[in-house]
Design a protein around this motif. Structure first.
Motif, PDB file in Angstrom:
ATOM      1  N   ALA A 112       0.816  -1.211  -0.044  1.00 41.85           N
ATOM      2  CA  ALA A 112      -0.005  -0.013  -0.106  1.00 41.85           C
ATOM      3  C   ALA A 112       0.843   1.227   0.076  1.00 41.85           C
ATOM      4  CB  ALA A 112      -0.983  -0.041   1.199  1.00 41.85           C
ATOM      5  N   ALA A 113       1.884   1.162   0.543  1.00 44.33           N
ATOM      6  CA  ALA A 113       2.976   2.217   0.788  1.00 44.33           C
ATOM      7  C   ALA A 113       3.348   2.598  -0.741  1.00 44.33           C
ATOM      8  CB  ALA A 113       4.070   1.763   1.612  1.00 44.33           C
ATOM      9  N   VAL A 114       3.874   1.389  -1.449  1.00 47.71           N
ATOM     10  CA  VAL A 114       4.298   1.865  -2.949  1.00 47.71           C
ATOM     11  C   VAL A 114       3.126   2.400  -3.559  1.00 47.71           C
ATOM     12  CG1 VAL A 114       4.976   0.819  -4.962  1.00 47.71           C
ATOM     13  CG2 VAL A 114       5.797  -0.035  -2.776  1.00 47.71           C
ATOM     14  N   ALA A 115       1.687   2.116  -3.561  1.00 46.62           N
ATOM     15  CA  ALA A 115       0.611   2.513  -4.069  1.00 46.62           C
ATOM     16  C   ALA A 115       0.522   3.956  -3.676  1.00 46.62           C
ATOM     17  CB  ALA A 115      -0.553   1.767  -3.853  1.00 46.62           C
ATOM     18  N   MET A 116       0.624   4.359  -2.603  1.00 49.95           N
ATOM     19  CA  MET A 116      -0.018   5.720  -1.972  1.00 49.95           C
ATOM     20  C   MET A 116       1.425   6.751  -2.449  1.00 49.95           C
ATOM     21  SD  MET A 116      -2.685   6.167  -0.633  1.00 49.95           S
ATOM     22  CE  MET A 116      -2.400   7.827   0.007  1.00 49.95           C
TER      23      MET A 116
ATOM     24  N   LEU B  99      -7.807   3.243   1.565  1.00 51.95           N
ATOM     25  CA  LEU B  99      -6.932   3.695   0.495  1.00 51.95           C
ATOM     26  C   LEU B  99      -7.565   4.597  -0.526  1.00 51.95           C
ATOM     27  CD1 LEU B  99      -3.893   2.061  -0.698  1.00 51.95           C
ATOM     28  CD2 LEU B  99      -5.315   3.193  -2.407  1.00 51.95           C
ATOM     29  N   GLY B 100      -8.785   3.850  -1.191  1.00 55.64           N
ATOM     30  CA  GLY B 100      -9.627   4.350  -2.178  1.00 55.64           C
ATOM     31  C   GLY B 100     -10.412   5.741  -1.790  1.00 55.64           C
ATOM     32  N   PRO B 101     -11.216   5.682  -0.511  1.00 55.46           N
ATOM     33  CA  PRO B 101     -11.584   6.918  -0.130  1.00 55.46           C
ATOM     34  C   PRO B 101     -10.620   8.016   0.238  1.00 55.46           C
ATOM     35  CG  PRO B 101     -12.506   5.068   1.222  1.00 55.46           C
ATOM     36  CD  PRO B 101     -11.678   4.598   0.227  1.00 55.46           C
ATOM     37  N   LEU B 102      -9.308   7.845   0.719  1.00 59.83           N
ATOM     38  CA  LEU B 102      -8.328   8.639   1.078  1.00 59.83           C
ATOM     39  C   LEU B 102      -7.882   9.319  -0.489  1.00 59.83           C
ATOM     40  CD1 LEU B 102      -6.344  10.008   2.748  1.00 59.83           C
ATOM     41  CD2 LEU B 102      -4.726   7.989   2.620  1.00 59.83           C
ATOM     42  N   ALA B 103      -7.414   8.312  -1.535  1.00 56.13           N
ATOM     43  CA  ALA B 103      -7.125   8.844  -2.657  1.00 56.13           C
ATOM     44  C   ALA B 103      -8.084   9.707  -3.341  1.00 56.13           C
ATOM     45  CB  ALA B 103      -6.711   7.676  -3.763  1.00 56.13           C
ATOM     46  N   ALA B 104      -9.389   9.154  -3.206  1.00 55.65           N
ATOM     47  CA  ALA B 104     -10.281  10.116  -3.948  1.00 55.65           C
ATOM     48  C   ALA B 104     -10.579  11.649  -3.280  1.00 55.65           C
ATOM     49  CB  ALA B 104     -11.651   9.362  -3.726  1.00 55.65           C
ATOM     50  N   ALA B 105     -10.367  11.542  -1.821  1.00 55.70           N
ATOM     51  CA  ALA B 105     -10.785  12.771  -1.249  1.00 55.70           C
ATOM     52  C   ALA B 105      -9.011  13.507  -1.501  1.00 55.70           C
ATOM     53  CB  ALA B 105     -10.850  12.483   0.365  1.00 55.70           C
ATOM     54  N   TYR B 106      -8.272  13.228  -1.747  1.00 58.66           N
ATOM     55  CA  TYR B 106      -7.081  13.678  -1.748  1.00 58.66           C
ATOM     56  C   TYR B 106      -6.993  14.326  -3.244  1.00 58.66           C
ATOM     57  CZ  TYR B 106      -2.054  14.145  -2.733  1.00 58.66           C
ATOM     58  OH  TYR B 106      -0.656  14.344  -3.093  1.00 58.66           O
ATOM     59  N   VAL B 107      -7.272  13.437  -4.280  1.00 53.05           N
ATOM     60  CA  VAL B 107      -7.511  14.343  -5.467  1.00 53.05           C
ATOM     61  C   VAL B 107      -8.357  15.223  -5.767  1.00 53.05           C
ATOM     62  CG1 VAL B 107      -8.017  13.691  -8.197  1.00 53.05           C
ATOM     63  CG2 VAL B 107      -6.354  12.134  -6.704  1.00 53.05           C
ATOM     64  N   LEU B 108      -9.747  14.990  -4.871  1.00 53.03           N
ATOM     65  CA  LEU B 108     -10.560  15.925  -5.165  1.00 53.03           C
ATOM     66  C   LEU B 108      -9.949  17.301  -4.453  1.00 53.03           C
ATOM     67  CD1 LEU B 108     -13.800  14.350  -3.272  1.00 53.03           C
ATOM     68  CD2 LEU B 108     -13.568  15.311  -5.753  1.00 53.03           C
ATOM     69  N   ILE B 109      -9.197  17.378  -3.561  1.00 50.43           N
ATOM     70  CA  ILE B 109      -8.670  18.474  -3.083  1.00 50.43           C
ATOM     71  C   ILE B 109      -7.863  19.130  -4.009  1.00 50.43           C
ATOM     72  CG2 ILE B 109      -7.459  19.562  -1.135  1.00 50.43           C
ATOM     73  CD1 ILE B 109      -8.269  17.410   0.766  1.00 50.43           C
ATOM     74  N   LEU B 110      -6.746  18.295  -4.519  1.00 50.55           N
ATOM     75  CA  LEU B 110      -5.737  18.857  -5.272  1.00 50.55           C
ATOM     76  C   LEU B 110      -6.248  19.232  -6.651  1.00 50.55           C
ATOM     77  CD1 LEU B 110      -2.351  17.263  -3.745  1.00 50.55           C
ATOM     78  CD2 LEU B 110      -3.482  19.461  -3.293  1.00 50.55           C
ATOM     79  N   ALA B 111      -7.063  18.434  -7.160  1.00 55.10           N
ATOM     80  CA  ALA B 111      -7.549  18.767  -8.675  1.00 55.10           C
ATOM     81  C   ALA B 111      -8.174  19.950  -8.516  1.00 55.10           C
ATOM     82  CB  ALA B 111      -8.108  17.684  -9.085  1.00 55.10           C
ATOM     83  N   ALA B 112      -9.006  20.491  -7.525  1.00 51.35           N
ATOM     84  CA  ALA B 112      -9.630  21.571  -7.435  1.00 51.35           C
ATOM     85  C   ALA B 112      -8.940  22.707  -6.963  1.00 51.35           C
ATOM     86  CB  ALA B 112     -10.865  21.294  -6.579  1.00 51.35           C
ATOM     87  N   PHE B 113      -8.160  22.389  -6.085  1.00 45.59           N
ATOM     88  CA  PHE B 113      -7.138  23.687  -5.412  1.00 45.59           C
ATOM     89  C   PHE B 113      -6.192  24.044  -6.385  1.00 45.59           C
ATOM     90  CE2 PHE B 113      -4.391  25.464  -2.719  1.00 45.59           C
ATOM     91  CZ  PHE B 113      -4.999  26.433  -2.192  1.00 45.59           C
ATOM     92  N   GLY B 114      -5.530  23.049  -6.933  1.00 45.72           N
ATOM     93  CA  GLY B 114      -4.348  23.422  -7.726  1.00 45.72           C
ATOM     94  C   GLY B 114      -4.488  24.516  -8.735  1.00 45.72           C
ATOM     95  N   PRO B 115      -5.477  24.354  -9.732  1.00 49.47           N
ATOM     96  CA  PRO B 115      -5.597  25.485 -10.386  1.00 49.47           C
ATOM     97  C   PRO B 115      -6.091  26.871  -9.861  1.00 49.47           C
ATOM     98  CG  PRO B 115      -6.822  23.453 -11.337  1.00 49.47           C
ATOM     99  CD  PRO B 115      -5.985  23.225  -9.820  1.00 49.47           C
ATOM    100  N   LEU B 116      -6.771  26.671  -8.769  1.00 52.42           N
ATOM    101  CA  LEU B 116      -7.525  27.930  -8.070  1.00 52.42           C
ATOM    102  C   LEU B 116      -6.077  28.772  -7.663  1.00 52.42           C
ATOM    103  CD1 LEU B 116     -10.729  26.827  -6.281  1.00 52.42           C
ATOM    104  CD2 LEU B 116     -10.413  28.461  -8.248  1.00 52.42           C
ATOM    105  N   ALA B 117      -5.276  27.934  -6.974  1.00 49.61           N
ATOM    106  CA  ALA B 117      -4.035  28.237  -6.509  1.00 49.61           C
ATOM    107  C   ALA B 117      -3.332  29.287  -7.363  1.00 49.61           C
ATOM    108  CB  ALA B 117      -3.199  27.235  -5.590  1.00 49.61           C
ATOM    109  N   ALA B 118      -3.083  28.542  -8.571  1.00 44.85           N
ATOM    110  CA  ALA B 118      -2.299  29.228  -9.684  1.00 44.85           C
ATOM    111  C   ALA B 118      -3.048  30.474 -10.010  1.00 44.85           C
ATOM    112  CB  ALA B 118      -2.284  28.216 -10.731  1.00 44.85           C
ATOM    113  N   ARG B 119      -4.277  30.652  -9.932  1.00 45.48           N
ATOM    114  CA  ARG B 119      -4.831  31.653 -10.267  1.00 45.48           C
ATOM    115  C   ARG B 119      -4.655  32.811  -9.270  1.00 45.48           C
ATOM    116  NH1 ARG B 119      -9.082  31.564 -14.409  1.00 45.48           N
ATOM    117  NH2 ARG B 119      -8.516  29.134 -14.608  1.00 45.48           N
TER     118      ARG B 119
END
Lengths: 393, 160
Positions: free
Chosen positions: A124-128, A360-380
């Motif tokens: 799981a560590a390798v996957a994460m 692992l699934g829920p964690l990854a989903a929440a993680y990507v939810l945050i960064l996919a949304a926040f990344g572009p906003l941060a850049a702006r």
């Protein structure tokens, strides 16, 4: 595989469901476009809503969506491979190896350490590690283009880091697939060796004999070209899967082998199909994730997101400084690298399918939810700030 | 003047240089054919503060305005400066092996030592064509070199 649908009534339900889902995605995409962020987080949320324990669980179309999701992964990797030609990969590997390694170490570490601290075990560590490592080249490219950063002098640094990451994926995915297959140390390392050997061989073929493959695929008729490219990619993906190399990598390598005008044309033809199935893929990942499981890991995901934002920022600053970029440009390079998206979900999807830790699934989903949304906003948001820094310096 | 060329993996190519007056300008050539004319910020020289998107026609027009008179002038200068250096105009005839293929495919400089400085297509001058420039029948290729190697280029363009 889904059972053959015979009754007209079930066909009707299937179409109603698929139509509803895809139309909902379209509307969400339009909204995302208006707000100026990536639609990926919205697709994931849609998947959560349609899945088990969601607001509107689907009855019959889940089987189709599962197969569609697999196609989505293949098409995502194929079009990514088409973006680059082998020369670009080699050049970028040579000139940016150090930045790429810093990127790998700094950004794989948060996920791996988190998984180990949670006691999920080494696999799981390798996957994460993969989940926190890969920047979303799709979202980043869009950020660069939307903000007019393509001409900026730090942009080549960002792009070559992305290329490095994608190439790393070609080695990482087979290793992960082998590890997830749950083999022992000996058979496991044998599988990994076979996988890496195959990747190397295919990469050499792509570099040396890419023009032969191109000659085979090329056609003045776009329909023929489309069928040939998809057929070849699926075939190689199937072979790769048989050899436990991960189907996605097979498709990626096919994309790399094709270059120039042909790759261009093929990519343009594939884009609409890819967009459809990639959206289906994100929905499918959401479907598999129980929304109720997200809340308990939300805090953890937020912490992980914060840490890996900082590590990506540092990566960008480091690589840009090495390229002689000024202070403001370094920060922009770091910001541009923050978004995570498709591959992080692809990796988590592999781990979930292989029966990794249920969180692992829920964690990854929440993680990507945050960064996919926040990344572009941060850049702006950061644009005026960075300009101010530059003006003061 | 030094023109810096940078590959933008997945996007295309960027060329940039600093002008005599100290401004940095450049062109991003997207693989899709789109061209961006960029002007860098004075206070943050890494940032493109102006980014003008040009389509094919607009880019051609700009080249025409800036480039064509300059190329003719430069060719004339070259003639005057160096004895033995010549420029020839070679047509791509319909049967040419390079009809529909790129300048890079012909590897003219490697094989002959002569340089392709421009390609004239339907009256428009494409100055300093990049290796991915696609020849079409009817193009006129302007080559600079000595007598032998320009003749060699003529052979390449007709017979491959």
């Amino acid at each position: 595989m889904p059972a053959l649908i015979t009754s007209t009534e079930s066909v009707a339900i299937l179409f109603l469901e698929l139509g509803g889902v895809i139309l909902a995605l379209g509307l969400l995409g339009a909204f995302a476009l208006r707000v100026g962020i990536s639609p990926i987080p919205f697709y994931l949320v849609a998947g959560l809503a349609f899945g088990h324990g969601g607001v509107l669980p689907l009855a019959t179309s889940e089987d189709f969506i599962a197969v569609g999701a697999e196609l989505g992964v293949i098409l995502l990797l194929l079009t990514l491979g088409l973006e680059y030609n082998a020369d670009e990969l080699v050049t970028s590997l040579k000139s940016n190896a150090r930045g790429g390694l810093v990127d790998l170490i700094l950004n794989a570490a948060p996920g791996a350490i988190a998984a180990l601290l949670l006691g999920w075990g080494p696999v799981a560590a390798v996957a994460m590690a993969g989940v926190t490592y890969a920047t979303s080249s799709g979202i980043t490219a869009k950020v660069l283009s939307d903000l007019g950063w393509i001409g900026n002098r730090e942009t080549p640094v960002v792009l070559s880091l992305l290329v490095f990451e994608d190439l790393t994926m070609a080695l990482y995915l087979p290793i992960l697939t082998a590890l997830l297959a749950g083999a022992g140390l000996l058979t496991g390392s044998l599988t990994v060796a076979i996988a890496l050997g195959t990747v190397t061989v295919v990469l050499v073929i792509a570099l040396r004999f890419g023009n032969l493959i191109e000659k085979f695929v090329a056609s003045p008729n776009s329909e023929v070209l489309l069928l040939k490219v998809i057929g070849l990619a699926l075939l190689v993906a199937g072979i790769a899967q048989q050899l436990q190399v991960s189907a996605a990598v097979g498709a990626f390598l096919v994309g790399i082998a094709l270059s120039g005008e042909l790759a261009h044309e093929a990519r343009a033809l594939l884009m609409p199909i890819r967009d459809l199935f990639a959206a289906v893929f994100f929905v499918f990942f959401g479907l598999q994730t129980d929304p109720a499981k997200i809340w308990p890991v939300a805090g953890l995901a937020l912490a992980l997101a914060l840490v890996s934002m900082i590590t990506k920022l540092f990566t960008g600053v480091y690589a840009a400084r090495r390229a002689g970029i000024g202070r403001a440009g370094r920060v922009r390079a770091g910001i541009a690298l923050i978004p995570r998206g498709e591959f992080n979900i692809v990796i988590a999807g592999l781990a979930v399918a292989a029966g990794a830790h249920p969180d692992l699934g829920p964690l990854a989903a929440a993680y990507v939810l945050i960064l996919a949304a926040f990344g572009p906003l941060a850049a702006r948001a950061i644009q005026p700030l960075v300009t101010a820094i530059a003006n003061r310096a | 003047m030094e023109i810096e060329q940078t590959a933008l993996p997945g996007i295309g190519l960027k060329h940039e240089f600093t002008t005599h007056s100290g401004r940095r300008i450049g062109v991003v050539s997207h693989r899709t054919g789109r061209r961006d004319l960029i002007i860098y910020d004075k206070s943050d020289p890494d940032r493109a503060c102006e980014n003008v998107q040009l389509n094919d026609d607009e880019a051609d027009a700009l080249v025409e305005l800036l480039g064509a008179p300059r190329i003719v002038q430069r060719l004339n200068d070259l003639h005057r400066e160096v004895e033995g250096l010549m420029s020839v105009q070679l047509p791509i005839s319909p049967g040419s092996p390079y009809d529909g293929r790129s300048l890079g495919d012909a590897r003219i400089r490697t094989r002959t030592g002569a340089s392709v400085v421009a390609v004239v297509r339907s009256g428009q001058v494409n100055a300093s064509p990049t290796p991915d420039f696609q020849f079409l029948a009817g193009d006129v290729v302007v080559v600079v070199g000595d007598e032998d190697n320009t003749a060699a280029v003529a052979d390449i363009l007709t017979d491959g």
